[in-house]
Design an enzyme around this catalytic site. Structure first.
Site, PDB file in Angstrom:
ATOM      1  N   ASN A 205     -25.330  14.908  -1.979  1.00 59.48           N
ATOM      2  CA  ASN A 205     -26.502  15.782  -1.811  1.00 59.48           C
ATOM      3  C   ASN A 205     -26.068  17.049  -1.096  1.00 59.48           C
ATOM      4  OD1 ASN A 205     -28.954  17.005  -1.152  1.00 59.48           O
ATOM      5  ND2 ASN A 205     -29.970  15.057  -0.816  1.00 59.48           N
ATOM      6  N   CYS A 210     -31.434  16.154  -4.120  1.00 59.43           N
ATOM      7  CA  CYS A 210     -31.652  14.777  -4.595  1.00 59.43           C
ATOM      8  C   CYS A 210     -32.479  14.776  -5.881  1.00 59.43           C
ATOM      9  CB  CYS A 210     -32.289  13.912  -3.519  1.00 59.43           C
ATOM     10  SG  CYS A 210     -33.766  14.625  -2.774  1.00 59.43           S
ATOM     11  N   HIS A 458     -38.119  12.689  -0.806  1.00 61.68           N
ATOM     12  CA  HIS A 458     -36.809  12.316  -1.318  1.00 61.68           C
ATOM     13  C   HIS A 458     -36.954  11.782  -2.736  1.00 61.68           C
ATOM     14  CE1 HIS A 458     -32.686  11.072  -1.210  1.00 61.68           C
ATOM     15  NE2 HIS A 458     -33.005   9.806  -1.431  1.00 61.68           N
ATOM     16  N   ASP A 475     -29.157   6.514  -5.419  1.00 65.35           N
ATOM     17  CA  ASP A 475     -29.769   7.228  -4.294  1.00 65.35           C
ATOM     18  C   ASP A 475     -28.710   8.156  -3.706  1.00 65.35           C
ATOM     19  OD1 ASP A 475     -31.148   8.132  -2.135  1.00 65.35           O
ATOM     20  OD2 ASP A 475     -31.688   6.171  -1.338  1.00 65.35           O
TER      21      ASP A 475
END
Length: 1108
Positions: A205, A210, A458, A475
């Site tokens: 990131n 993200c 997020h 993630d």
């Protein structure tokens, strides 16, 4: 030992409401061990009786017991295991017995309750519960302050006996070993290896990327798409300038890397600066822009048409009469990826995805007063709706999680529960005539999730890479396996009670919305899965990409090895007569100056243990000299902060190493700094006896330069004036040319030398620098100084000491021929006027018409406009900064007016759109700040041509941030009060609008292309007349905006209702829009292709632009 206080994990000892005996194992566990929502693999209860408590050892362990295939025991510290006073507390833990005998990488997920109870009455007890992932590094877990001893020994309120009675008590542990289907339950992710555990790696990131990472992983896992991207020819591209190549590189690294992959190269190829990576954007908008860019790159290649084949379906908008055989319809493409027709499924009020589809194709009845005017058939009852002709193989469904809230007058996130299945049959949503040779059954392969609210949060993705692979969570830089429940249930949204297990919820009254939910779903048609997700082979990766990246990998590994071995090496930097001749500054080279870059010198990476003999041989070979013809001098840092050659390295010590030279001769500098001395006559290698090596610099007044001209050897006792002969000969000047000699003692101390003194008397030593210039007549000195030039080295050295490099960039425009980025070298002692004059000279623009703005040192963004009247020094303009950059960035604007005038006047640019809503011209005005907007309109009226039969009135307005409405000025506003920056527009007000009566409605109209957020052009006002069919309204609209019949045929017209924030409600010719109850914000939208290239982003949002 890992310790846990019950206050930090689990719950405090339970309040006693209905007392359950410790010996009633099932009931006790149900009450004191909340259901954590995981399957229980095994459940065991173990009790251990202790007597003579006060005589117990400080640490005890119970016998072992089995649970879930693991051996456990209780670990007890009867008098505490903390820093609290001794004999104060009891500490008790669940301990994994013999962890060293367990297989490598073992873990056990256990929920447990530890209880100390009375041996005679098991309803008298103290309990605490917790859960933990037991691993080799954390093999015991429990409570350091389980209870104070006195509370266990004394009678407590509500009990008739103490917990520890007659120094005896039962210690019981209830253990549930839980199933861990993903292998990462309660994992702390220290040393977690995504590639090893899942076969996939994540993306780093960059700050707020993200949203991009989740989408890129989804596209990467769509293997047909990855193949298509690989088919774009990129052999000759540069990764930071080509989106296609940068994306290919990201995909290849995701295929081959063991570590998370960076995306900086990709965002640079978009033309983004670092700040763009810290701005959250809408994923669908990013996706659309990326797809458009890739589709254009695929044209004319093997990949052409891949995006259409994969993501594009067809839908039909229709109006079908009920009582007569008549249908009006239009078939259009839609693309879940770039949202050509923007298929957004409602979440609000819909329980399931199936209901959202039913809502999307719901039929609206046109009857009663709202009948449809069928061509040639009069008013008819009709059905109006949308039906799908076909769905694409890969269906990206966007869930409307963000909507406009009328009461709040703002966008809000919809966190309502909305269920979606692993499989859905879309057959019933297709037109009767659709191709049904294969079932329209779709399987879920991706869920893109947003956690947070409207203003931030997020993004992550849940993806099933193929039929066989399990679901994975992507993630950012971590990839983990997930359960079906984590894919579906946890992303439906809706109510959750503070995330607490049900057994702890009985006292919870207020429910909380879950802010983590799906916003985009990826379904693949079952019959297309084998093609879309076909296994990837080596042949699918372009050979040039593999070759290029494998080479880079080897280079990275070599650099890594170099870094790891760095402690074995040092760097030797060599000054030569050639580098000295190019050096403009103090000493022989620049090393650590704050405001100036270091000199570029030949450098050698040398093993510290390498002998001087070997090193000298390498240097000789590099510079193409025989070894006998070179001598190396070591430079040292003198006390007066100069760096000068001190002594030459001895030639007769075969064991002398480079490190010893650095440590003993160079006062432990990090680098070894050397001067390469060329010996003219190898038969006489040593310098003459009693001689000094002196470096010479020439200050040239005509060129305003100070450069090295080599070195010379002078006898210590010879006169300073004797240097004149050497200099005149070297410079090929007439013998006897008068010279002035200066000693470069240190920065800030440049002194004129006395020619009659000897070098010894002048305290000259090896490595000193003497600067010379031709002695000038007074008139020449005066002429130079009157031009702002330097007439002697002292002045020039002062300039060098204060010089700074300033980068000038255009403030608003992209860099181009008329607005270049350039650098100027200035002295900190110079002032604003000098800077302005030099910048004006470079730009060929009047300095008085240049305006400068300082920047923030951290990111280069605009800070404050410099005021000419202050005439600050460059030092003041640069200061204060805590970052101490070597360069300062200043932004410039080329103005049409003097900045002196700007202090009392306002410069405004007005875009004139005439009577036909077309950007005809931009007019600039410089008016007193006290002028009114109506004064501006008067000035404008003298420059534009108004319609001869028109009303002769001009409207001045701004455009709202979303591009949908005008913000009209009344005319009485003072132009000095209009906030800056501002974009002003003006148009001729049509007579029809001025003459509209109470029965007419004046509405707002704007232009957009396919999506409401993609506005373009300039919004305008338009009169709607009572009872007028839209076919006639359209003709007046055509006249208002001045477009041809051919162009108008490509327009679609839609009613945009802000109150419901619905998708455009497209208008048919027989509709009467006058009958719509217009709210103030409701507008008419003209949906057509933007030919201006000036598409706006949504309100308050920076548009996503991809340039590469």
């Amino acid at each position: 030992m890992d310790l846990l206080d019950e206050k930090q994990n689990g719950a405090p000892p339970m309040e006693v409401d209905e007392i359950v005996s410790v010996r009633d194992h099932e009931a006790f566990a149900a009450k004191h061990m909340p259901d954590l929502g995981h399957d229980v693999k095994d459940f065991r209860v173990f009790s251990w009786r202790l007597t003579s408590w006060k005589k117990l050892d400080k640490k005890l362990t119970s016998p072992e017991f089995d649970c879930g295939g693991h051996k456990w025991r209780i670990l007890l510290f009867p008098f505490g295991n903390s820093n609290a006073p001794p004999n104060d507390t009891v500490s008790v833990y669940l301990d994994y017995a013999e962890p060293k005998k367990a297989p490598e990488g073992w873990h056990a997920c256990a929920q447990f309750a530890l209880v100390i109870s009375n041996i005679h009455d098991p309803t008298v007890f103290t309990v605490s519960h917790a859960h933990h992932r037991f691993i080799a590094e954390e093999c015991d877990w429990g409570f350091t302050r389980f209870s104070e001893l006195r509370k266990l020994f004394n009678l407590q309120e509500g009990h008739h006996r103490p917990t520890i009675e007659d120094e005896s008590a039962d210690i019981t542990v209830f253990v549930r070993v839980l199933d861990d289907p993903t292998g990462v339950l309660w994992h702390n992710f220290v040393n977690y290896d995504s590639k090893k555990e899942t076969g996939c790696v994540g993306l780093k990131n960059q700050g707020a990327t993200c949203y991009m990472n989740s989408l890129l992983q989804s596209l990467y896992c769509t293997r047909y798409f990855r193949r298509a991207v690989y088919q774009i020819p990129t052999e000759d591209d540069h990764p930071t300038e080509s989106v296609a190549l940068a994306l290919q590189r990201v995909f290849y690294h995701l295929q081959t890397s063991d570590q998370p992959v960076g995306t900086t190269e990709l965002t640079k190829s978009f033309g983004w600066k670092s700040l763009d990576s810290f701005l959250q954007h809408d994923v669908q908008e990013f996706n659309r822009v990326l797809q458009d860019k890739l589709e254009s790159k695929m044209k004319g290649t093997k990949a052409e048409g891949a995006i259409t084949k994969l993501f594009v379906g067809k839908m039909k908008s229709y109006i079908k009469c009920v009582n007569v055989d008549y249908e009006s319809s239009r078939i259009e493409e839609f693309n879940g990826m770039s949202i050509i027709q923007n298929i957004q499924l409602n979440v609000k009020g819909m329980k399931t995805l199936y209901e959202s589809f039913q809502d999307y194709v719901a039929v609206e009845m046109l009857d009663g007063e709202n009948k449809y005017q069928a061509e040639g058939l009069g008013l008819q009852d009709a059905k109006k709706g949308i039906i799908f002709e076909s769905f694409p193989p890969v269906l990206h469904l966007q869930l409307k999680r963000f909507e406009y809230d009328l009461q709040r007058d703002a966008m809000v996130k919809i966190n309502d529960r909305h269920e979606f299945p692993f499989e859905i049959d879309l057959d019933e949503f297709l037109d009767a005539g659709a191709d049904r040779s294969q079932p329209w059954v779709y399987k879920l392969y991706g869920v893109l999730v947003h956690s947070g609210d409207l203003h931030g949060g997020h993004y992550f993705a849940l993806i099933k890479p193929d039929r066989e692979t399990r679901w994975l969570k992507f993630d950012d830089d971590r990839v983990t396996p997930v359960t079906d429940k984590e894919v579906l249930e946890e992303n439906y949204g809706g109510e959750a009670l503070n995330n607490m297990p049900p057994s702890l919820q009985r006292n919870q009254v207020r429910a909380m919305k879950r802010f983590t939910n799906a916003y985009m779903l990826v379904y693949i048609r079952e019959s297309a899965v084998s093609e879309v997700l076909a296994p990837f082979t080596d042949e699918d990766t372009p050979p040039h990409l593999k070759r290029r990246l494998d080479e880079e990998k080897l280079q990275i590994e070599a650099k890594k090895r170099e870094r790891e071995e760095q402690h074995l090496f040092l760097t030797a930097k060599v000054i030569t007569d050639e580098t000295f001749a190019r050096h403009e500054g103090f000493d022989l080279a620049t090393f650590d100056e704050k405001n100036w870059p270091s000199s570029e010198l030949p450098s050698f990476r040398v093993l510290k243990q390498e002998t001087y003999t070997t090193f000298k041989s390498r240097v000789a070979q590099h510079f193409n000299y025989p070894e006998s013809q070179i001598r190396l001098w070591v430079l040292v840092n003198r006390q007066n902060k100069t760096v000068r050659p001190d002594t030459h390295i001895p030639e007769n010590e075969p064991t002398l190493t480079v490190e010893v030279i650095r440590n003993n001769m160079a006062a432990r500098q990090n680098d070894l700094r050397l001067y390469l001395d060329i010996i003219p006559d190898p038969t006489k290698p040593d310098p003459p006896q009693q001689s000094i090596m002196i470096f010479l610099k020439h200050f040239d007044t005509s060129k305003q330069s100070l450069l090295g001209v080599g070195k010379t050897y002078m006898l210590r006792n010879s006169k300073v004036g004797d240097l004149a002969l050497v200099i005149n000969e070297r410079m090929r000047w007439t013998p006897g040319t008068p010279l002035k000699l200066y000693e470069e003692i240190k920065p800030g101390m440049i002194e004129l030398m006395k020619p009659k003194l000897s070098f010894s008397q002048s305290e000259i030593q090896d490595g000193d620098v003497i600067c010379f210039q031709v002695d000038l007549p007074e008139k020449e000195i005066h002429d130079l100084e009157s031009q702002g030039l330097y007439s002697n080295p002292t002045q020039f050295y002062d300039f060098l000491q204060n010089r700074v490099l300033i980068i000038f960039r255009p403030k608003f425009e992209d860099t181009d021929h008329d607005h270049p980025e350039f650098k100027l070298v200035l002295s900190k002692k110079q002032n604003y006027d000098t800077m302005s004059a030099k910048a004006g000279e470079y730009l060929r623009h009047d300095p008085i018409k240049l305006r400068f703005t300082t920047t923030h040192a951290t990111n280069g963004s605009a800070k404050s406009v410099l005021k000419r009247s202050l005439n600050q020094s460059i030092a003041e303009i640069m200061a204060p900064t805590y970052v101490n950059p070597t360069t300062t960035i200043i932004l410039y604007e080329k103005l049409d007016v003097s900045i002196v005038e700007l202090e009392t006047k306002r410069s405004l640019k007005v875009i004139w759109t005439g009577i036909h809503n077309k950007e005809e011209a931009a007019h600039s005005f410089l008016l007193p700040k006290t002028s009114m907007v109506h004064d501006l309109a008067d000035h404008l009226s003298k420059l534009v041509t108004l319609t001869p039969a028109g009303a002769g009135k001009i409207r001045v307005f701004e455009v709202s941030k979303d591009g949908k409405t005008q913000k009209e000025f009344t005319g009485s506003e003072m132009i000095g009060n209009i906030p800056d920056p501002v974009e002003l527009y003006a148009e001729e007000i049509p007579r029809e609008e001025l003459e509209a009566d109470d029965s007419d409605k004046v509405i707002g109209v704007f232009h957009f292309s396919k999506e409401l957020s993609r506005t373009h052009g300039v919004p305008f006002k338009f009169v709607v007349k009572r009872g007028e069919k839209f076919a006639d309204t359209k003709k007046r609209l055509q006249q208002r905006i001045g477009v041809s019949d051919k162009d108008l045929a490509k327009y679609r017209f839609a009613l945009i209702q802000v109150s419901t924030f619905k998708q455009p409600s497209y208008i048919e010719d027989e509709d009467t829009i006058y009958e719509h109850q217009f709210a103030p914000e409701d507008v008419l939208g003209l949906d057509h292709v933007d030919k201006s290239g000036k598409t706006r982003a949504g309100a308050g949002e920076k548009a996503i632009v991809i340039r590469g």
